[in-house]
Design an enzyme around this catalytic site. Structure first.
Site, PDB file in Angstrom:
ATOM      1  N   GLU A  27      11.356  20.556  -8.461  1.00 18.51           N
ATOM      2  CA  GLU A  27      11.717  20.806  -7.056  1.00 18.51           C
ATOM      3  C   GLU A  27      11.545  19.590  -6.151  1.00 18.51           C
ATOM      4  O   GLU A  27      10.840  19.646  -5.138  1.00 18.51           O
ATOM      5  CB  GLU A  27      10.908  21.997  -6.532  1.00 18.51           C
ATOM      6  CG  GLU A  27      11.141  23.263  -7.339  1.00 18.51           C
ATOM      7  CD  GLU A  27      10.240  24.417  -6.932  1.00 18.51           C
ATOM      8  OE1 GLU A  27       9.457  24.257  -5.962  1.00 18.51           O
ATOM      9  OE2 GLU A  27      10.292  25.479  -7.572  1.00 18.51           O
ATOM     10  N   GLU A  50      14.224  30.188 -14.978  1.00 15.26           N
ATOM     11  CA  GLU A  50      13.321  31.111 -14.276  1.00 15.26           C
ATOM     12  C   GLU A  50      14.113  32.302 -13.737  1.00 15.26           C
ATOM     13  O   GLU A  50      13.994  32.667 -12.573  1.00 15.26           O
ATOM     14  CB  GLU A  50      12.583  30.383 -13.147  1.00 15.26           C
ATOM     15  CG  GLU A  50      11.823  29.153 -13.611  1.00 15.26           C
ATOM     16  CD  GLU A  50      11.044  28.457 -12.502  1.00 15.26           C
ATOM     17  OE1 GLU A  50      10.751  29.112 -11.474  1.00 15.26           O
ATOM     18  OE2 GLU A  50      10.706  27.275 -12.667  1.00 15.26           O
TER      19      GLU A  50
END
Length: 383
Positions: free
Chosen positions: A158, A275
């Protein structure tokens, strides 16, 4: 097999004097065996043996696992001179015993990292040299300990915002604003390059990934593609891009998922949905991101306290089926699809906001397969 874990589609019935047993449906890992690996994220409670039935389910259904939290910096390296190897060792041992593809998550992230990592000398700002030393020591210890046993690492997590800008700075920008990255603040633009070089040195055989969310945004597609191309041009090993897949009932669109896979597919690296879950309880006022610091408001705090109504379960199954049809279209690019959790009760989407129950996965809180499970088996069979 434990009776409570029998798939709902396995039906036994009697006719006259004989008993006929329908063939048990294949596990997900077998249904998609010729397409991609299928996995789940394990919680610390699972690997510590506190939910053995869930581990049994994972062993039956999946061929790859990712740790939800136990290899994040705050969990495995909480103090400068102390590592907590217990849960991580049990995770790697269990996955190895079950011959799974083992993923390590995550080495370098702005979140769930202890404050001492970003503390400068004498209360000042963290300098580049110290930041690189701490990064290398951590990667050497963690990746080195599991060399040859963890097969792929989310090296950096991220680092890019939805508009394509780098996550910079050290402090959150206020409500609704993404927190900054102390790594970037201390080291600069090359901190990702440095992390990948260190991870490769620590285990030259492990696959190395960049992982992010809201990966269908055009700005992120551009920036992540530029990052991968830059690393490749410098001879830095990067094996794949993890597309988190924290998606909803109405986002991203199927066209956006398709376009995302087409564009990332041009990079020549493996793609993986890392995810996956479907936020079935999201209010339209809530954002689509996966910032753990962003707690949604309480507009509809807990609309389904006793479970989803049948029509919404059916809609969730349809949504999963539609997504997997797109993924199957691009199976030549995808190496794995990992669900972020084992069952609904284990999902990070619960209690966001506090008290909310969510239902984003294939198995319910009693570990029973939901309609979405059967829908994916139909997709795998070409229906």
């Amino acid at each position: 097999m434990h009776a409570s874990l029998l798939p709902a589609a396995a039906v036994v019935f009697a006719c006259c004097a004989s008993t006929v047993v329908d063939a048990e449906p294949p596990a997900l890992k077998d249904a998609f065996r010729n397409d991609f690996l299928v996995g789940a994220a394990l919680g610390t409670q699972h690997v510590l043996g506190r939910e053995p039935a869930a581990l049994e389910l994972v062993a039956r259904e999946y061929n790859t696992v990712t740790p939800e939290n136990l290899l994040k910096w705050a969990e495995v390296h909480p103090d400068p001179d102390r590592y907590d190897w217990g849960p991580a060792d049990q995770y790697v041992d269990w996955a190895g015993e079950h011959e799974m593809f083992v993923v390590g998550h995550t080495l370098v992230w702005h979140s769930q990292t202890p404050g001492w990592v970003f503390a400068g000398k004498d209360g000042g700002a963290l300098d580049r040299e110290t930041a690189l030393e701490r990064m290398k020591a951590h990667i050497d210890a963690v990746v080195g300990r599991y060399q040859g046993r963890v097969h792929g690492w989310d090296v950096v997590n991220e680092a890019i915002l939805e508009n394509g800008d780098w996550r910079t700075g050290t402090a959150p920008g206020g409500p609704g604003r993404a927190p900054g990255s102390p790594w970037h603040a201390a080291i600069g633009d090359d901190y990702i390059e440095q992390a990948f070089r260190m991870a490769h040195e620590a285990d030259p055989e492990a696959e190395l990934y960049y992982n992010d969310y809201n990966e269908w945004y055009p700005g992120k597609i551009r920036a992540i593609s530029e990052l991968v191309n830059s690393l490749q041009a410098k001879g830095v090993r990067i094996d794949g891009v993890g597309l988190q897949g924290h998606w909803g009932m109405d986002y991203p669109s199927l066209d956006e998922i398709d376009r995302m896979l087409v564009e990332y597919g041009k990079l020549g690296v493996k793609l993986m949905v890392t995810e996956l879950d479907i936020n079935v309880v999201r209010d339209k006022s809530e954002n689509t991101g996966a910032e753990i610091s962003d707690i949604p408001g309480a507009t509809r705090a807990n609309p389904y306290p006793d479970g989803l109504p049948p029509e919404l379960e059916a809609a969730l199954a349809q949504r999963y089926a539609e997504i997997f049809r797109v993924l199957m279209k691009h199976k030549d690019k995808l190496s794995r699809v990992t669900f972020w959790g084992v069952h609904d009760g284990h999902s990070w989407l619960n209690n966001r906001p506090p008290g909310r129950k969510n239902y984003p996965l294939l198995f319910d809180r009693k570990l029973q397969p939901k309609p979405a499970y059967a829908a994916l088996l139909r997709v795998a069979a070409g229906e």
